[in-house]
Design a protein around this motif. Structure first.
Motif, PDB file in Angstrom:
ATOM      1  N   GLU A  55       5.044  38.233 -32.324  1.00  0.00           N
ATOM      2  CA  GLU A  55       4.763  36.930 -31.732  1.00  0.00           C
ATOM      3  C   GLU A  55       3.728  36.166 -32.564  1.00  0.00           C
ATOM      4  OE1 GLU A  55       3.754  37.133 -27.646  1.00  0.00           O
ATOM      5  OE2 GLU A  55       5.516  38.280 -27.079  1.00  0.00           O
ATOM      6  N   ALA A  56       2.740  36.879 -33.075  1.00  0.00           N
ATOM      7  CA  ALA A  56       1.750  36.225 -33.941  1.00  0.00           C
ATOM      8  C   ALA A  56       2.410  35.710 -35.213  1.00  0.00           C
ATOM      9  CB  ALA A  56       0.624  37.199 -34.267  1.00  0.00           C
ATOM     10  N   ALA A  57       3.366  36.456 -35.765  1.00  0.00           N
ATOM     11  CA  ALA A  57       4.059  36.013 -36.983  1.00  0.00           C
ATOM     12  C   ALA A  57       4.850  34.739 -36.718  1.00  0.00           C
ATOM     13  CB  ALA A  57       4.982  37.119 -37.485  1.00  0.00           C
ATOM     14  N   ILE A  58       5.511  34.657 -35.556  1.00  0.00           N
ATOM     15  CA  ILE A  58       6.271  33.448 -35.214  1.00  0.00           C
ATOM     16  C   ILE A  58       5.331  32.257 -35.066  1.00  0.00           C
ATOM     17  CG2 ILE A  58       7.722  32.385 -33.446  1.00  0.00           C
ATOM     18  CD1 ILE A  58       8.870  35.176 -32.890  1.00  0.00           C
ATOM     19  N   ALA A  59       4.195  32.479 -34.424  1.00  0.00           N
ATOM     20  CA  ALA A  59       3.232  31.392 -34.226  1.00  0.00           C
ATOM     21  C   ALA A  59       2.665  30.915 -35.562  1.00  0.00           C
ATOM     22  CB  ALA A  59       2.113  31.842 -33.293  1.00  0.00           C
ATOM     23  N   PHE A  60       2.364  31.855 -36.471  1.00  0.00           N
ATOM     24  CA  PHE A  60       1.852  31.465 -37.793  1.00  0.00           C
ATOM     25  C   PHE A  60       2.919  30.730 -38.599  1.00  0.00           C
ATOM     26  CE2 PHE A  60      -1.537  34.842 -37.449  1.00  0.00           C
ATOM     27  CZ  PHE A  60      -2.597  33.968 -37.582  1.00  0.00           C
ATOM     28  N   ASP A  61       4.170  31.134 -38.440  1.00  0.00           N
ATOM     29  CA  ASP A  61       5.248  30.511 -39.199  1.00  0.00           C
ATOM     30  C   ASP A  61       5.463  29.062 -38.775  1.00  0.00           C
ATOM     31  OD1 ASP A  61       7.241  30.400 -41.075  1.00  0.00           O
ATOM     32  OD2 ASP A  61       8.800  31.164 -39.744  1.00  0.00           O
ATOM     33  N   GLU A  62       5.159  28.742 -37.523  1.00  0.00           N
ATOM     34  CA  GLU A  62       5.315  27.365 -37.045  1.00  0.00           C
ATOM     35  C   GLU A  62       4.254  26.435 -37.635  1.00  0.00           C
ATOM     36  OE1 GLU A  62       5.236  27.638 -32.835  1.00  0.00           O
ATOM     37  OE2 GLU A  62       7.259  28.484 -32.669  1.00  0.00           O
ATOM     38  N   LEU A  63       3.139  26.999 -38.052  1.00  0.00           N
ATOM     39  CA  LEU A  63       2.110  26.184 -38.702  1.00  0.00           C
ATOM     40  C   LEU A  63       2.469  25.970 -40.168  1.00  0.00           C
ATOM     41  CD1 LEU A  63      -1.142  27.804 -37.251  1.00  0.00           C
ATOM     42  CD2 LEU A  63      -0.007  25.728 -36.488  1.00  0.00           C
ATOM     43  N   ASN A  64       2.132  24.819 -40.689  1.00  0.00           N
ATOM     44  CA  ASN A  64       2.482  24.482 -42.068  1.00  0.00           C
ATOM     45  C   ASN A  64       1.346  24.889 -43.008  1.00  0.00           C
ATOM     46  OD1 ASN A  64       3.804  23.425 -44.289  1.00  0.00           O
ATOM     47  ND2 ASN A  64       3.069  21.348 -43.940  1.00  0.00           N
ATOM     48  N   PHE A  65       1.250  26.205 -43.304  1.00  0.00           N
ATOM     49  CA  PHE A  65       0.242  26.671 -44.256  1.00  0.00           C
ATOM     50  C   PHE A  65       0.652  26.358 -45.695  1.00  0.00           C
ATOM     51  CE2 PHE A  65      -1.153  29.189 -40.641  1.00  0.00           C
ATOM     52  CZ  PHE A  65      -2.530  29.187 -40.799  1.00  0.00           C
ATOM     53  N   HIS A  66       1.958  26.408 -45.970  1.00  0.00           N
ATOM     54  CA  HIS A  66       2.501  26.063 -47.288  1.00  0.00           C
ATOM     55  C   HIS A  66       1.799  26.854 -48.391  1.00  0.00           C
ATOM     56  CE1 HIS A  66       5.021  23.801 -49.876  1.00  0.00           C
ATOM     57  NE2 HIS A  66       4.026  23.184 -50.510  1.00  0.00           N
ATOM     58  N   ASN A  67       0.909  26.217 -49.168  1.00  0.00           N
ATOM     59  CA  ASN A  67       0.218  26.907 -50.264  1.00  0.00           C
ATOM     60  C   ASN A  67      -1.125  27.499 -49.838  1.00  0.00           C
ATOM     61  OD1 ASN A  67       2.258  26.227 -52.105  1.00  0.00           O
ATOM     62  ND2 ASN A  67       1.341  24.218 -52.484  1.00  0.00           N
ATOM     63  N   LYS A  68      -1.382  27.577 -48.536  1.00  0.00           N
ATOM     64  CA  LYS A  68      -2.657  28.086 -48.035  1.00  0.00           C
ATOM     65  C   LYS A  68      -2.464  29.337 -47.169  1.00  0.00           C
ATOM     66  CE  LYS A  68      -4.485  23.366 -47.824  1.00  0.00           C
ATOM     67  NZ  LYS A  68      -5.066  22.318 -46.934  1.00  0.00           N
ATOM     68  N   LYS A  69      -1.468  30.144 -47.498  1.00  0.00           N
ATOM     69  CA  LYS A  69      -1.193  31.318 -46.668  1.00  0.00           C
ATOM     70  C   LYS A  69      -2.266  32.394 -46.799  1.00  0.00           C
ATOM     71  CE  LYS A  69       3.807  30.769 -46.364  1.00  0.00           C
ATOM     72  NZ  LYS A  69       5.133  31.386 -46.599  1.00  0.00           N
ATOM     73  N   HIS A  70      -3.107  32.278 -47.832  1.00  0.00           N
ATOM     74  CA  HIS A  70      -4.211  33.229 -47.941  1.00  0.00           C
ATOM     75  C   HIS A  70      -5.201  33.062 -46.790  1.00  0.00           C
ATOM     76  CE1 HIS A  70      -5.753  29.512 -49.783  1.00  0.00           C
ATOM     77  NE2 HIS A  70      -6.931  29.909 -49.319  1.00  0.00           N
ATOM     78  N   MET A  71      -5.143  31.909 -46.115  1.00  0.00           N
ATOM     79  CA  MET A  71      -6.055  31.684 -45.006  1.00  0.00           C
ATOM     80  C   MET A  71      -5.740  32.590 -43.809  1.00  0.00           C
ATOM     81  SD  MET A  71      -6.486  27.522 -44.982  1.00  0.00           S
ATOM     82  CE  MET A  71      -7.540  27.650 -43.530  1.00  0.00           C
TER      83      MET A  71
END
Length: 442
Positions: free
Chosen positions: A153-169
């Motif tokens: 569920e956390a992975a789905i929630a993170f995927d909905e956010l547009n981290f794009h080139n900031k996935k290290h965050m």
């Protein structure tokens, strides 16, 4: 017959001749009428273009059938005109908005350069959110993950956010939040990073996160003094979970500028170089709460009590108890503390234990029901304790009185204390029988 009547009859024309004359006249009249009507039409059409002169009145006949919607044949097909796409102010034919329109070169917005490399392809572009918004949303996701424990569920929630080139965050923010939480939450954070690896984040994202955490370490220590040790554990655990290669430690050592960052890398290298280090790193944060075996909990409680007696550090003992995360098992700490006091037979130990229990009771770390349950367990086991410690009854009487004066045990608990047994021989008048004389502690 009258001769005049005969003459009149003879003078009358034959019927057939009269009918031809009338027909010819009617035909001539019809032709004249048609010519007049055609001339009137031409005159009307001419007047409609050039205007009507003064004194002339023109009567125009209306054609009611010209703008009618009814079919000319009187029946019709019963379908909308032009398939519903005709008429002024209509939306057009159903589905026409999906059809490709021909590009008009006379359109002011026409751009010929866009067609030089082939057809135009449209793609959805979502603008990147600012770092503050990503941090705020990511923190909410991680705190919710601590509640439900479902990494999917956390992975789905993170995927909905547009981290794009900031996935290290994602790993960086997860570790920063875990530093302010309990060991069980840190264990959940390590598992979350391992579950997200390959699915949402990659090796370079995790490595970049640790690089940034090492640079921010001076600020992290202000809120979490044990941040270097914890960050070293996180790095070693990520290597043990095959999220990043062991070579990352050497790469980070070359970039390390402060002694604190080198301390983190040394901690991770030490954990990995231990015998069976990779296997032991599965429990680098311990087993959380009720998942820990009872014997392990009892052993750790005894150890923290022994360390408290030797050091006298009340805050450290309290922190160790909270790290166990077993509020439902705090009665065991009370039981072990009293038994240790009875076995020590020392007034110094009695004062230390009384101070410790009073502090835990005042902070509501140990609730009154847990405190009472621990004392009652000791009262029930007194017959067995006296076999090993003969003076246990005297020490218990003194310790309970001291705790009662400290104000964290009740009168009801005092009344439920066991009575100390003492045997004596009676006079000969009693037949030489041995009687039990009991004395109640108050």
């Amino acid at each position: 017959m009258d001769p005049e009547m005969i003459d009149s009859i003879e003078m009358a024309p034959p019927p057939a001749v009269c009918s031809r004359t009338e027909l010819s006249k009617s035909a001539e009249n019809l032709a004249v009428d048609q010519r007049i009507k055609k001339k009137a039409k031409r005159l009307t059409r001419h007047l409609s273009k050039e205007g009507v002169p003064n004194g002339v009145h023109v009567i125009q006949t209306t054609r009611s059938w010209k703008n009618t919607r009814r079919p000319r044949n009187g029946y019709g097909r019963g379908l909308p005109k032009k398939g519903g796409a005709g008429g002024k102010g209509v939306w057009g034919k159903l589905g026409s908005e999906l059809e490709e329109e021909d590009i008009d070169k006379n359109d002011p917005n026409y751009d010929s350069d866009s067609l030089e490399h082939g057809e135009i392809e449209l793609a959805t572009v979502i603008p990147e959110a600012p770092d503050e918004e990503l941090r705020k949303s990511g923190e909410m996701i991680i705190l919710e993950y601590y509640e439900h424990g479902e990494s999917s569920e956390a992975a789905i929630a993170f995927d909905e956010l547009n981290f794009h080139n900031k996935k290290h965050m994602i790993p960086q923010l997860a570790i920063e939040i875990a530093l302010d939480h309990k060991p069980s939450h840190r264990e959940m954070t390590s598992r979350l990073i391992s579950d997200l690896y390959g699915q949402l984040i990659k090796q370079r994202d995790i490595a970049n996160a640790f690089d940034r955490l090492l640079k921010d370490l001076p600020d992290l220590i202000l809120d979490t003094p044990d941040a270097p040790t914890a960050l070293g554990n996180f790095l070693a655990r990520a290597i043990a979970d095959d999220c990043v290669p062991p070579k990352l430690i050497e790469v980070l050592k070359e970039k390390a500028e402060t002694d604190i960052a080198k301390q983190v890398l040394l901690r991770a290298d030490t954990l990995l170089s231990m015998k069976h280090g990779l296997a032991r790193l599965d429990n680098v944060w311990g087993v959380g709460g009720g998942l820990r075996p009872v014997k392990s909990l009892i052993r750790q409680m005894i150890l923290l009590l022994q360390e408290y007696i030797s050091s006298g550090d009340l805050k450290e003992a309290t922190r160790c108890l909270l790290d166990l995360e077993v509020p439902h098992f705090h009665h065991e700490l009370v039981y072990e503390a009293i038994v240790m006091t009875l076995e020590a037979i020392s007034t110094t130990v009695e004062e230390q234990m009384c101070k410790f229990l009073k502090s835990l009771s005042a902070a509501i770390i140990i609730t009154p029901d847990m405190m009472e349950r621990g004392f009652l367990r000791v009262f029930e086991d007194m017959p067995d304790i006296i076999l090993d410690v003969p003076l246990a009854s005297t020490v218990l009487e003194r310790f309970v009185d001291q705790c009662y004066k400290a104000g964290f045990i009740s009168d009801e608990l005092i009344k439920r204390m066991p009575m100390r047994g003492r045997k004596r021989f009676v006079s000969e008048g009693d037949g030489g029988r041995v009687k039990d004389h009991t004395v109640t502690f108050h």
